[in-house]
Structure formats: C-alpha cells, structure tokens
Design a protein around this motif. Structure first.
Motif, mmCIF file in Angstrom:
data_model
loop_
_atom_site.group_PDB
_atom_site.id
_atom_site.type_symbol
_atom_site.label_atom_id
_atom_site.label_comp_id
_atom_site.label_asym_id
_atom_site.label_seq_id
_atom_site.Cartn_x
_atom_site.Cartn_y
_atom_site.Cartn_z
ATOM 1 N N GLU A 1 28.113 39.099 33.733
ATOM 2 C CA GLU A 1 27.739 40.500 33.160
ATOM 3 C C GLU A 1 28.252 41.539 34.217
ATOM 4 O O GLU A 1 28.335 42.755 33.638
ATOM 5 C CB GLU A 1 26.510 40.617 32.670
ATOM 6 N N GLY A 2 28.144 41.346 35.207
ATOM 7 C CA GLY A 2 28.379 42.336 36.290
ATOM 8 C C GLY A 2 29.948 42.785 36.344
ATOM 9 O O GLY A 2 30.048 43.666 37.261
ATOM 10 N N GLY A 3 30.781 42.323 35.738
ATOM 11 C CA GLY A 3 32.238 42.745 35.787
ATOM 12 C C GLY A 3 33.039 41.525 36.204
ATOM 13 O O GLY A 3 34.185 41.885 36.802
ATOM 14 N N LEU A 4 32.934 40.381 36.143
ATOM 15 C CA LEU A 4 33.649 39.337 36.603
ATOM 16 C C LEU A 4 34.172 39.198 37.946
ATOM 17 O O LEU A 4 35.368 38.838 38.293
ATOM 18 C CB LEU A 4 34.881 39.118 35.689
ATOM 19 N N ASN A 5 33.171 39.791 38.821
ATOM 20 C CA ASN A 5 33.354 39.589 40.168
ATOM 21 C C ASN A 5 33.234 38.206 40.842
ATOM 22 O O ASN A 5 31.974 37.519 40.655
ATOM 23 C CB ASN A 5 32.342 40.427 40.959
ATOM 24 N N ALA A 6 34.455 37.846 41.157
ATOM 25 C CA ALA A 6 34.302 36.277 41.704
ATOM 26 C C ALA A 6 34.409 36.207 43.249
ATOM 27 O O ALA A 6 35.139 36.785 43.974
ATOM 28 C CB ALA A 6 35.609 35.626 41.460
ATOM 29 N N ALA A 7 33.232 35.415 43.653
ATOM 30 C CA ALA A 7 33.067 35.463 45.343
ATOM 31 C C ALA A 7 33.987 34.353 45.779
ATOM 32 O O ALA A 7 34.482 33.354 45.047
ATOM 33 C CB ALA A 7 31.575 34.918 45.487
ATOM 34 N N SER B 1 43.179 45.678 37.013
ATOM 35 C CA SER B 1 43.216 44.639 37.819
ATOM 36 C C SER B 1 42.333 43.380 37.398
ATOM 37 O O SER B 1 41.748 43.262 36.602
ATOM 38 C CB SER B 1 42.361 45.219 39.245
ATOM 39 N N LEU B 2 43.054 42.354 37.775
ATOM 40 C CA LEU B 2 42.363 41.098 37.416
ATOM 41 C C LEU B 2 41.233 40.669 38.100
ATOM 42 O O LEU B 2 40.678 41.190 39.245
ATOM 43 C CB LEU B 2 43.496 39.729 37.655
ATOM 44 N N ARG B 3 40.218 40.340 37.139
ATOM 45 C CA ARG B 3 38.910 39.735 37.598
ATOM 46 C C ARG B 3 38.489 38.337 37.097
ATOM 47 O O ARG B 3 39.258 37.922 36.223
ATOM 48 C CB ARG B 3 37.964 40.685 36.826
ATOM 49 N N GLY B 4 37.686 37.550 37.869
ATOM 50 C CA GLY B 4 37.136 36.253 37.368
ATOM 51 C C GLY B 4 38.063 35.169 37.923
ATOM 52 O O GLY B 4 39.292 35.370 38.482
ATOM 53 N N ARG B 5 37.980 34.080 37.163
ATOM 54 C CA ARG B 5 38.741 32.753 37.537
ATOM 55 C C ARG B 5 38.341 32.014 36.433
ATOM 56 O O ARG B 5 37.193 31.858 35.579
ATOM 57 C CB ARG B 5 38.502 32.035 38.855
ATOM 58 N N GLY B 6 39.250 30.821 36.173
ATOM 59 C CA GLY B 6 38.822 29.767 35.123
ATOM 60 C C GLY B 6 38.896 30.266 33.899
ATOM 61 O O GLY B 6 39.680 31.092 33.468
#
Length: 422
Positions: free
Chosen positions: A213-219, A350-355
């Motif tokens: 929910e926070g913007g697809l930020n992937a650690a 800009s690209l966000r997330g994974r999978g």
C-alpha cells in the motif's frame, strides 16, 4: 425498480466504500483472471482482491474440495476446537511449506483478517520482551485496527483512528532518505542501538519486504539482513508482515526467502485462504509461543471452509514449475513496465516492486489514478498505491497464462496512452 444498478449502493451503503467508486459497475461472475459484470462486459483482473486472490477466481480444485466438504456437512464454525479441516491444513502447511524450507514455527489462527494477525504479533512481542515500544517504517501499512494503525504510516488512515496512536516509533525504510545501506543503518542504529538517544528499547521491529500500500517499495536483501542483525543486537523480535507480498506474490512463497533472513514472527492473511476465504495465520518461533490458553482469541478463528481451500491451494507449491513460472512471468511484467517508462516519457515514471507486485510510480500529479481509470474503461481492473496514489500497480493472479497476461498488458498500455494524451 430502478434502472440505475449502482443506485442502491449510493443510497444505502456507507460513504466509506471505495472500490465501487473506482470500478462503477456491478460484478457478477469471475473465473481465473477474468471478471464479468451484470451486462456481461468482460474485464481482466490485475487487482486480485488486493492480493487475496493469488490463485485467481473460482479455482476448480479448491471449489471441488469446498463443495465436497459442504455436502458432507463438514463443520463450518469451530472456534479453536480440533477439526479434521484444521488438522489437514496444519499437516499440509508443515509438509509442503515449512519442512522443505527447514523452518520451524508454531501456527496461530488469530482471526480471519490481516490486521488480526498483526495485532496478535504485536501483543505477543510485548508479552515476551516485557516492553511496549514497536519500531515500524515510513510508508508501511499493517492494518486498520488501533495497534496495527499505530505502526502504519499513512496519515489519512491514522487520522481515522480518532485517538492517539502510541507505543510505536517510525524509522526510514530502505532508500527513504539515502541509497547506501551502510548510511541508512548508521542512522537507524543511532536511535535504536546507542545510549542517550531517548528511544525506549523496542520489543520488536515490524516490516514489509515490499510495501504494497505504501508505493511498492521493495527492500534490498542487504537492508533486510542488516535489520535482522540489528534485531539480534538489541534483543528485539523481527516481525515480517507477509500479508500482501507473501504466498508467491513477490516471487517465492515467503517474500523474504531470497534475503535468507529468519523472522521471529510472520503475519499472513489474504491469499493464505486460497479461494478468497477469510483466513489469517501468525507463525511463531516455538520458544516464543508463550500464550496462556485463550489469552488471545477471536470468534472466527475456526473458519473451516477456509482451511479446506487453503489446504487445496498448497497443492500448487508441490510442483517446482509453479514457482519457476512466477519468475518467468515476473520478468515479462518487468520488461513491459520498463518499456512503458521509455515509450511514454510523459509518465515521468520509475519502476517499483518485484515479482507479481510491480508497478510504475509517476511524478505527475493524478496521472497514476488516470491510468487506472482509463485502464478500467479498456477492460482492465487495477488500483493505485502510495501516500499520494502515485503508483499504478499490477497484481495479476499467479495462475494467469501468457495469453491473459499479454492481453492485460495490452489493455494497460491503452490506459497509459489514453491518460498521457488527455
């Protein structure tokens, strides 16, 4: 009788509703990756029940098991009494998921929703450690009940609590203030692992590996490993909220597998029920399972139909090709999104997330919302994420075939093209 099919929702349902505003039609039928409304208009589903339908709609294997169970008058509501359905889920989850990964956890059924799992995790961490403070992260989202809201960063949702939300401290998530993991961890440790900081030692640190929910930020794996190391250094528990990113959504059954970390507590819900059935589990390292009987409970923690479909869903994970196909299709989604960013510079994307939890962040105000709306008009259901709805996100069901994925991406490009040309 009214001809406006949405009128009853507008007149009789609370103003709190949201998705019926984003998708103003009356849905009736669903199968696999598709939805149909009452007028038989077809939509491709890149929403998947906000991650609750990773296996798509009305999976045949799960449906068959559920109908069979109902026909034999299997117990439907059992609280936490022992039942055949509960036993079969526990056995299957252990043999299919935990044992192959050399994981040892007790399974707790806290209630049917994700926030129930988070509340139980926070309560247990405080009980075990004898401390009240919990550390969470910027742009994190963990649920809508008071304890979960206290560790959630969204200002709009926090304000809805109507009371002060305390006993929690927010730290910067990976890359929130700096790209370097070393620099980030120096900042976080300066508060949590240094005398004189004024911060009470926390009972636990809670995080999402991909902030849905926070913007697809992937650690990054490195950041997750450093957070785990910090937990061990300050004697705090590590809680991973895998409610949305788990059950294959981020590529593997648990979203943190590639990082090689070992959480003390894992929160799961949404697709753990398999069929969209309400179900949540909290996984607890055995030595931390210090509950007294009945110390945390809930009326609907014995939803047997969900146990039936959840057990059937685990069959997918017995076949190694299932996870390989998720990886292959994830690469296809990534390549498509990168192409869109290059092809449509007006996105300022800009690209966000994974999978299968990916999207594009747009720095143009309201553009992500417009992409979602125009995609809907082109027959694609998807939503936005981020504190300002600045990310349009793709949540296709994991079972989608190449034909469906390609057609969904084609419709998404139509939505992008229409939005940027307004």
């Amino acid at each position: 009788m009214t001809t406006n099919k949405m009128q009853v929702f507008e007149e009789k349902e609370s103003a709190v509703r949201s998705y019926s505003r984003s998708f103003p039609t009356v849905f009736h039928k669903a199968k696999g990756y598709q939805l149909w409304d009452e007028a038989n208009n077809e939509f491709i589903d890149f929403f998947s029940g906000a991650g609750a339908l990773n296996y798509g709609h009305n999976d045949e294997r799960m449906k068959e098991k559920l109908i069979e169970y109902i026909k034999e008058d299997g117990i439907i509501h059992s609280l936490d009494m022992a039942s055949k359905a509960r036993r079969e889920f526990l056995e299957a989850f252990n043999s299919t998921i935990l044992e192959p990964r050399n994981m040892d956890y007790k399974v707790m059924f806290p209630g049917p929703t994700g926030t129930n799992s988070v509340e139980s995790a926070l309560k247990l961490a405080r009980k075990v450690k004898g401390r009240t403070n919990i550390v969470s992260f910027t742009n994190g989202f963990h649920g809508m009940t008071l304890g979960s809201l206290a560790v959630t960063s969204n200002e709009f949702k926090r304000a809805g609590a109507g009371v002060p939300l305390g006993n929690a401290l927010t730290m910067p998530y990976d890359k929130f203030v700096h790209e370097s993991v070393e620099t980030q961890m120096k900042h976080i440790r300066s508060f949590l692992d240094r005398a004189g900081s004024g911060v009470d030692k926390p009972a636990a640190i809670i995080l999402e590996t991909v902030q849905g929910e926070g913007g697809l930020n992937a650690a990054s794996n490195e950041w997750l490993q450093e957070i785990e190391r910090l937990c061990r250094d300050i004697d705090a528990l590590l809680i991973v909220d895998d409610i949305q990113a788990g059950v294959g959504r981020a590529g593997s059954f648990f979203s943190f597998e590639s990082a090689g970390i070992n959480p003390d507590i894992i929160c799961m819900s949404k697709s753990i029920g398999g069929y969209g059935m309400p179900m949540a589990i909290t996984l607890i390292r055995p030595e931390l399972d210090q509950w007294a009987p009945g110390e945390h409970n809930g009326t609907f923690r014995g939803n047997a139909p969900a146990f039936v479909t959840a057990t059937a869903a685990l069959e997918y994970w017995k076949d190694p090709s299932f996870e390989k196909e998720i990886a292959r299709k994830s690469d296809k989604i990534t390549a498509f999104l990168q192409k869109m960013i290059e092809k449509y510079p007006a996105l300022k994307g800009s690209l966000r997330g994974r999978g299968f939890i990916q999207g594009i962040r747009s720095d143009v105000e309201d553009l992500a919302n417009n992409v979602s709306w125009h995609s809907y008009k082109n027959g694609l259901i998807m939503e936005t994420a981020g504190p300002n709805d600045e990310v349009f996100k793709l949540f296709p069901p994991l079972i989608i075939d190449d034909e469906g994925l390609d057609e969904g991406l084609r419709r998404l490009e139509l939505g992008i093209s229409d939005a940027v040309s307004e």
